[in-house]
Design a protein around this motif. Structure first.
Motif, mmCIF file in Angstrom:
data_model
loop_
_atom_site.group_PDB
_atom_site.id
_atom_site.type_symbol
_atom_site.label_atom_id
_atom_site.label_comp_id
_atom_site.label_asym_id
_atom_site.label_seq_id
_atom_site.Cartn_x
_atom_site.Cartn_y
_atom_site.Cartn_z
ATOM 1 N N ALA A 54 0.821 -1.213 0.000
ATOM 2 C CA ALA A 54 0.000 0.000 0.000
ATOM 3 C C ALA A 54 0.853 1.260 0.000
ATOM 4 C CB ALA A 54 -0.935 -0.009 1.208
ATOM 5 N N ASP A 55 2.044 1.196 0.616
ATOM 6 C CA ASP A 55 2.922 2.369 0.662
ATOM 7 C C ASP A 55 3.827 2.478 -0.557
ATOM 8 O OD1 ASP A 55 4.671 0.296 1.082
ATOM 9 O OD2 ASP A 55 5.506 1.070 2.960
ATOM 10 N N GLY A 56 3.623 1.607 -1.545
ATOM 11 C CA GLY A 56 4.431 1.645 -2.754
ATOM 12 C C GLY A 56 5.674 0.784 -2.693
ATOM 13 N N GLY A 57 5.904 0.146 -1.550
ATOM 14 C CA GLY A 57 7.051 -0.745 -1.445
ATOM 15 C C GLY A 57 6.869 -1.982 -2.297
ATOM 16 N N VAL A 58 7.968 -2.607 -2.665
ATOM 17 C CA VAL A 58 7.955 -3.775 -3.553
ATOM 18 C C VAL A 58 8.254 -5.020 -2.731
ATOM 19 C CG1 VAL A 58 9.001 -4.849 -5.587
ATOM 20 C CG2 VAL A 58 8.722 -2.360 -5.494
ATOM 21 N N ARG A 59 7.483 -6.079 -2.975
ATOM 22 C CA ARG A 59 7.724 -7.376 -2.347
ATOM 23 C C ARG A 59 8.229 -8.329 -3.430
ATOM 24 N NH1 ARG A 59 7.074 -4.100 0.979
ATOM 25 N NH2 ARG A 59 5.490 -4.045 2.627
ATOM 26 N N VAL A 87 16.639 0.632 -3.714
ATOM 27 C CA VAL A 87 16.847 -0.776 -3.391
ATOM 28 C C VAL A 87 16.270 -1.099 -2.016
ATOM 29 C CG1 VAL A 87 18.576 -2.591 -3.080
ATOM 30 C CG2 VAL A 87 18.913 -0.841 -4.830
ATOM 31 N N GLU A 88 16.354 -0.157 -1.099
ATOM 32 C CA GLU A 88 15.861 -0.385 0.262
ATOM 33 C C GLU A 88 14.347 -0.597 0.307
ATOM 34 O OE1 GLU A 88 17.735 2.143 -0.675
ATOM 35 O OE2 GLU A 88 19.682 1.509 0.145
ATOM 36 N N ARG A 89 13.642 -0.217 -0.756
ATOM 37 C CA ARG A 89 12.187 -0.376 -0.781
ATOM 38 C C ARG A 89 11.751 -1.725 -1.338
ATOM 39 N NH1 ARG A 89 8.717 4.421 -2.858
ATOM 40 N NH2 ARG A 89 7.285 3.402 -1.386
ATOM 41 N N VAL A 90 12.709 -2.568 -1.681
ATOM 42 C CA VAL A 90 12.415 -3.916 -2.155
ATOM 43 C C VAL A 90 12.606 -4.877 -0.983
ATOM 44 C CG1 VAL A 90 12.981 -5.743 -3.790
ATOM 45 C CG2 VAL A 90 13.172 -3.344 -4.491
ATOM 46 N N VAL A 187 9.116 8.265 -14.216
ATOM 47 C CA VAL A 187 9.046 7.486 -12.978
ATOM 48 C C VAL A 187 10.280 7.776 -12.145
ATOM 49 C CG1 VAL A 187 8.808 5.197 -11.965
ATOM 50 C CG2 VAL A 187 7.813 5.667 -14.210
ATOM 51 N N ALA A 188 10.070 8.082 -10.878
ATOM 52 C CA ALA A 188 11.174 8.329 -9.954
ATOM 53 C C ALA A 188 10.789 7.817 -8.573
ATOM 54 C CB ALA A 188 11.523 9.815 -9.890
ATOM 55 N N ASP A 189 11.580 6.886 -8.070
ATOM 56 C CA ASP A 189 11.382 6.327 -6.730
ATOM 57 C C ASP A 189 9.943 5.858 -6.497
ATOM 58 O OD1 ASP A 189 12.256 5.432 -4.294
ATOM 59 O OD2 ASP A 189 11.941 7.346 -3.273
ATOM 60 N N GLY A 190 9.415 5.145 -7.479
ATOM 61 C CA GLY A 190 8.106 4.552 -7.311
ATOM 62 C C GLY A 190 6.941 5.498 -7.481
#
Length: 345
Positions: A54-59, A87-90, A187-190
């Motif tokens: 929901a916060d745009g992070g990637v799983r 990368v930290e958001r994956v 696109v920038a940082d999701g």
């Protein structure tokens, strides 16, 4: 009336035709669908490898083990590059049980061929045909394994495809929502933006993207790479340093029991009489299980207890009359002598 021999030959012919037809088809896709990954509240699956939170992070679904070689960071970096996120958001999550995640490269690497004949761009016809068939077989077997420096080789193409497909779906969802052409987006940082002021994060577009066809895929050109080929801190360093990393040994389940193993003290040794009844009377001990020699190990006993301490104490208290191997005890001198004899022969 059909003769038995005619029926047999007809069956063999039909089976042969099926094999030939199957051989001509390309290996099945390893992309997977939006429903491949287990549903989690607030997360939307886009294919068998990638979900958006929901916060745009990637799983990122991960079937490979992290054994210190840094593959979790490497593959997260690859996905982050194609999706234009930090990368930290994956976040790496355990992949479910599915043949989709089988390691194809490991089986293909077993092809018996001279290194000159498998060098990219110089493969012989026999090697190309062999790799084609092995990829098809490996895809169907779906053997999940980590080893042989195969992780990045196996997953590079499929993860790049999965991330590029997810990105195309997200862009397509934004295009449908704003009724604007995809080529005008950045696109920038999701976050997908349009010069006219429209913008939305991946989390806002994920639900619509899950039902949006990807359309034309465009891989990110090497000249625009911001993560790949650049220094990258490992994602697991902090957790492993401060003790928050969760390992298999940290798992606790309801009704869980623990086991401690007592192996034969010599290779080829076998257990004789064992005083199992005495150990079973100890507090916290549930069972004593006899284990056979498997994959090069020795015969053993496993003492099962309600805690690791109970299991360990029970294993230490187990009295076993170990029998030596029939050819006599094995020590360093005999091993060295056997190696020298074999080498000379």
């Amino acid at each position: 009336m059909i003769r038995r021999r005619a029926l047999l030959w007809s069956g063999l012919g039909a089976a042969g035709a099926l094999v030939v037809g199957w051989s001509g088809l390309p290996p099945r896709s390893r992309l997977g669908g939006a429903d491949t990954l287990p549903p989690v509240a607030g997360e939307v699956g886009l294919n068998g490898w990638i979900k958006i939170a929901a916060d745009g992070g990637v799983r990122l679904a991960m079937p490979y083990c992290e054994m210190g070689q840094g593959v979790h960071t490497a593959l997260a970096t690859l996905v982050a590059e194609e999706l234009d996120v930090a990368v930290e958001r994956v976040q790496v999550i355990a992949a479910p049980v599915d043949t989709l995640y089988g390691n194809v490269a490991t089986l293909v690497a077993q092809l018996p061929a001279h290194p000159r004949n498998i060098e990219p761009g110089h493969e012989t016809l026999a090697v190309r045909l062999g790799e084609w068939m092995l990829r098809k077989v490996a895809r169907e077997l779906g053997i999940v394994v980590t080893g042989g420096s195969s992780t990045v080789a196996d997953s590079y193409d499929v993860l790049r495809l999965a991330a590029a497909t997810a990105r195309a779906q997200l862009l397509g969802a934004a295009s449908l929502q704003w009724k604007l052409p995809v080529d005008e987006f950045s696109v920038a940082d999701g976050v997908i933006s349009h010069p006219g002021g429209s913008h939305a994060g991946y989390g806002e577009l994920a639900a619509k993207a899950a039902v949006t066809p990807p359309g034309e895929l465009r891989y990110k050109p090497r000249a625009r790479w911001a993560h790949l080929g650049h220094p990258q801190a490992r994602l697991d360093t902090v957790a492993k340093s401060n003790g928050s990393a969760r390992y298999g040994i940290d798992v606790r389940l309801p009704g869980m029991v623990y086991a401690a193993v007592r192996h034969a003290p010599t290779l080829g040794g076998a257990p004789g009489h064992a005083d199992i009844d005495t150990v079973l009377k100890r507090p916290g001990v549930e069972r004593v299980v006899r284990l056979g020699a498997i994959a090069g190990s020795t015969d053993a006993f496993a003492v099962v207890g309600r805690s690791s301490w109970h299991a360990l104490q029970g294993a230490r208290a187990l009295v076993v009359e170990w029998q030596a191997r029939p050819s006599g005890p094995l020590d360093s001198a005999r091993i060295l002598q056997g190696l020298e004899t074999t080498a000379r022969d």
